[in-house]
Design a protein around this motif. Structure first.
Motif, PDB file in Angstrom:
ATOM      1  N   LEU A 197      15.951  26.940  -8.925  1.00 46.97           N
ATOM      2  CA  LEU A 197      17.000  27.901  -8.589  1.00 46.97           C
ATOM      3  C   LEU A 197      16.394  29.296  -8.484  1.00 46.97           C
ATOM      4  O   LEU A 197      15.610  29.698  -9.345  1.00 46.97           O
ATOM      5  N   PRO A 198      16.765  30.054  -7.470  1.00 41.93           N
ATOM      6  CA  PRO A 198      16.148  31.371  -7.280  1.00 41.93           C
ATOM      7  C   PRO A 198      16.453  32.365  -8.388  1.00 41.93           C
ATOM      8  O   PRO A 198      15.687  33.300  -8.617  1.00 41.93           O
ATOM      9  N   GLN A 199      17.573  32.149  -9.109  1.00 45.77           N
ATOM     10  CA  GLN A 199      17.966  33.104 -10.136  1.00 45.77           C
ATOM     11  C   GLN A 199      17.549  32.671 -11.548  1.00 45.77           C
ATOM     12  O   GLN A 199      17.972  33.281 -12.531  1.00 45.77           O
ATOM     13  N   VAL A 200      16.743  31.612 -11.665  1.00 45.30           N
ATOM     14  CA  VAL A 200      16.288  31.130 -12.972  1.00 45.30           C
ATOM     15  C   VAL A 200      14.778  31.283 -13.080  1.00 45.30           C
ATOM     16  O   VAL A 200      14.042  30.844 -12.190  1.00 45.30           O
ATOM     17  N   ARG A 201      14.334  31.905 -14.152  1.00 47.71           N
ATOM     18  CA  ARG A 201      12.902  32.049 -14.428  1.00 47.71           C
ATOM     19  C   ARG A 201      12.658  31.528 -15.840  1.00 47.71           C
ATOM     20  O   ARG A 201      13.204  32.063 -16.804  1.00 47.71           O
ATOM     21  N   LEU A 202      11.870  30.465 -15.947  1.00 51.50           N
ATOM     22  CA  LEU A 202      11.611  29.829 -17.233  1.00 51.50           C
ATOM     23  C   LEU A 202      10.122  29.864 -17.543  1.00 51.50           C
ATOM     24  O   LEU A 202       9.306  29.397 -16.753  1.00 51.50           O
ATOM     25  N   GLN A 203       9.781  30.422 -18.692  1.00 59.35           N
ATOM     26  CA  GLN A 203       8.389  30.465 -19.142  1.00 59.35           C
ATOM     27  C   GLN A 203       8.262  29.721 -20.466  1.00 59.35           C
ATOM     28  O   GLN A 203       9.155  29.773 -21.321  1.00 59.35           O
ATOM     29  N   ILE A 204       7.135  29.032 -20.641  1.00 58.66           N
ATOM     30  CA  ILE A 204       6.864  28.285 -21.857  1.00 58.66           C
ATOM     31  C   ILE A 204       5.814  29.024 -22.679  1.00 58.66           C
ATOM     32  O   ILE A 204       4.773  29.423 -22.138  1.00 58.66           O
ATOM     33  N   MET A 205       6.091  29.193 -23.962  1.00 59.43           N
ATOM     34  CA  MET A 205       5.118  29.769 -24.887  1.00 59.43           C
ATOM     35  C   MET A 205       4.353  28.617 -25.533  1.00 59.43           C
ATOM     36  O   MET A 205       4.863  27.936 -26.425  1.00 59.43           O
ATOM     37  N   PRO A 206       3.127  28.350 -25.082  1.00 62.37           N
ATOM     38  CA  PRO A 206       2.385  27.189 -25.602  1.00 62.37           C
ATOM     39  C   PRO A 206       1.909  27.404 -27.028  1.00 62.37           C
ATOM     40  O   PRO A 206       1.770  28.539 -27.498  1.00 62.37           O
ATOM     41  N   PHE A 207       1.644  26.282 -27.731  1.00 63.27           N
ATOM     42  CA  PHE A 207       1.146  26.362 -29.105  1.00 63.27           C
ATOM     43  C   PHE A 207      -0.118  27.208 -29.188  1.00 63.27           C
ATOM     44  O   PHE A 207      -0.288  28.018 -30.099  1.00 63.27           O
ATOM     45  N   ASP A 208      -1.014  27.004 -28.228  1.00 67.92           N
ATOM     46  CA  ASP A 208      -2.313  27.662 -28.323  1.00 67.92           C
ATOM     47  C   ASP A 208      -2.266  29.157 -27.990  1.00 67.92           C
ATOM     48  O   ASP A 208      -3.284  29.840 -28.020  1.00 67.92           O
ATOM     49  N   ALA A 209      -1.050  29.674 -27.688  1.00 68.65           N
ATOM     50  CA  ALA A 209      -0.915  31.115 -27.457  1.00 68.65           C
ATOM     51  C   ALA A 209      -0.965  31.893 -28.768  1.00 68.65           C
ATOM     52  O   ALA A 209      -1.135  33.107 -28.766  1.00 68.65           O
ATOM     53  N   GLY A 210      -0.806  31.169 -29.875  1.00 64.85           N
ATOM     54  CA  GLY A 210      -0.877  31.826 -31.177  1.00 64.85           C
ATOM     55  C   GLY A 210       0.390  32.595 -31.510  1.00 64.85           C
ATOM     56  O   GLY A 210       1.445  32.395 -30.904  1.00 64.85           O
ATOM     57  N   PRO A 211       0.300  33.513 -32.479  1.00 72.09           N
ATOM     58  CA  PRO A 211       1.489  34.284 -32.891  1.00 72.09           C
ATOM     59  C   PRO A 211       1.938  35.236 -31.789  1.00 72.09           C
ATOM     60  O   PRO A 211       1.151  35.634 -30.934  1.00 72.09           O
ATOM     61  N   HIS A 212       3.215  35.577 -31.829  1.00 64.29           N
ATOM     62  CA  HIS A 212       3.766  36.502 -30.835  1.00 64.29           C
ATOM     63  C   HIS A 212       4.788  37.414 -31.508  1.00 64.29           C
ATOM     64  O   HIS A 212       5.154  37.192 -32.676  1.00 64.29           O
ATOM     65  N   PRO A 213       5.298  38.443 -30.828  1.00 60.12           N
ATOM     66  CA  PRO A 213       6.126  39.465 -31.485  1.00 60.12           C
ATOM     67  C   PRO A 213       7.497  39.024 -31.950  1.00 60.12           C
ATOM     68  O   PRO A 213       8.134  39.755 -32.711  1.00 60.12           O
ATOM     69  N   ALA A 214       8.003  37.864 -31.531  1.00 62.26           N
ATOM     70  CA  ALA A 214       9.386  37.488 -31.860  1.00 62.26           C
ATOM     71  C   ALA A 214       9.456  36.183 -32.641  1.00 62.26           C
ATOM     72  O   ALA A 214      10.321  35.348 -32.380  1.00 62.26           O
TER      73      ALA A 214
END
Length: 287
Positions: free
Chosen positions: A203-220
Motif C-alpha cells: 500500500l502506498p500509504q504504509v511504511r513498515l520497518q523491522i528492528m532486527p535483533f542484531d541492531a542492538g539497543p535503541h532509544p525506545a
C-alpha cells in the motif's frame, strides 16, 4: 491532554474547539474568573471546556463568544461545529466493550494525517488479521466472553477501513523482530499475519520497518507508543502511551519532541522499508 478521563474521551473536533476557545479568551484579555462569572460557574468549568474534558454546552459557548467579541458569522460557524463536536464518534456504539481511555485513541487515529508508531510486542491493530486479533485480545482479556471478543474484533476491523479511504493517513511503523517471532495463535495464524503485513507493505500509504535483533539497543526500549499528526493547524502532535490500567495522551511540545527524536533515530537504525518484504518472507519460511 494528560490522562484520559473515565467519563469518556472527546472527539478530535471538540479538542480543537476547546483550544480555540482558549485562544479567543486569551486574545480578548479575559481571565478564567471573568469568563466564569459570565456563565455563573466556577473557573474550573471554563478550564474543563477548553481542555475538552466536558461537552460544549451551546448556551455557554454563545455567551463566551459574545464576551470575547467574536463577530456573528464566526460565532455561527463555531456553534455549528460545537454541535457536531458534541456528537459521539462512530465508536460510541462499542462503548460496552471499549475502554473509555482508548476512545480518544480511536478518535485521534481516525483524524490523523500521519500515524507513526513503535511496537515491540505485537502487530499494530490496524494491520492485524482477525485470527491474530482474537488471540491477542483473548490473552489481554482472559475474563472476556466470546461475544465481547467478537465485538472487539469487529471494532478493530472497522478501524482498519481507514487505510482504504481516499484520504488514508500515512502509517509508518517500526516493529521489533520479536513481534514477528513471538507465536500468537497457531503457525497458520502467524503465517497469515505475515502475509497480511507483506500485503500492507504494497500500500502506498504504509511504511513498515523491522528492528532486527542484531541492531542492538535503541532509544525506545521502554515500551510502545504512537504519534499522531494532523492537517488541522490548531491541533498539535499527540503522543499515546499505554499501560495495563490506562493511557496517557501527551501534547506538550518538549514531550512530543522527545518521542519524535527517538523514533527518527530508530528509523535510521532499523532495516529500511524496502527490505521488509524479504524479512517477512524469510521468517515465514521458518514457521
Amino acid at each position: 491532554m494528560a490522562e484520559a478521563r473515565a467519563s469518556g474521551a472527546p472527539t478530535v473536533l471538540r479538542v480543537i474547539l476547546g483550544k480555540r476557545l482558549h485562544d479567543l479568551r486569551e486574545k480578548a484579555g479575559c481571565s478564567y474568573e471573568r469568563a466564569a462569572r459570565e456563565l455563573d460557574v466556577t473557573h474550573a468549568t471554563v478550564r474543563r471546556m477548553e481542555k475538552a474534558e466536558v461537552g460544549l454546552r451551546i448556551p455557554y459557548v454563545e455567551k463566551l463568544l459574545a464576551l470575547y467579541g467574536v463577530d456573528a458569522a464566526e460565532a455561527a460557524t463555531f456553534i455549528d461545529l460545537a454541535r457536531q463536536g458534541n456528537r459521539p464518534g462512530w465508536w460510541h456504539r462499542y462503548r460496552d466493550v471499549l475502554p473509555s481511555w482508548f476512545s480518544a485513541f480511536v478518535s485521534l487515529e481516525g483524524e490523523a494525517a500521519i500515524i507513526r508508531a513503535y511496537e515491540p510486542h505485537y502487530v499494530p491493530g490496524l494491520l492485524q488479521t482477525e485470527d491474530y486479533a482474537h488471540s491477542v485480545l483473548r490473552a489481554g482479556r482472559p475474563g472476556a466472553t466470546t461475544e465481547e471478543l467478537e465485538r472487539l474484533v469487529e471494532l478493530r476491523r472497522e478501524r482498519q477501513s481507514l487505510l482504504t479511504r481516499p484520504d488514508a493517513p500515512l502509517l509508518w511503523v517500526v516493529m521489533d523482530e520479536t513481534v514477528l517471532r513471538r507465536p500468537i495463535g497457531s503457525p497458520e495464524v502467524m503465517r497469515a499475519q505475515l502475509d497480511r503485513l507483506a500485503e500492507a507493505c504494497e500500500l502506498p500509504q504504509v511504511r513498515l520497518q523491522i528492528m532486527p535483533f542484531d541492531a542492538g539497543p535503541h532509544p525506545a526500549m521502554y515500551g510502545p507508543f504512537h504519534i499522531f499528526r494532523f492537517q488541522i493547524r490548531e491541533l498539535p502532535d499527540v503522543v499515546f502511551t499505554e499501560s495495563l490500567v490506562g493511557a496517557a495522551y501527551l501534547d506538550d511540545v518538549d514531550d512530543v519532541s522527545t518521542f519524535l527524536e527517538a523514533l527518527d533515530r530508530m528509523c535510521a537504525q532499523a532495516a529500511p522499508a524496502h527490505s521488509t518484504a524479504a524479512i517477512l518472507d524469510g521468517i515465514r519460511k521458518e514457521i
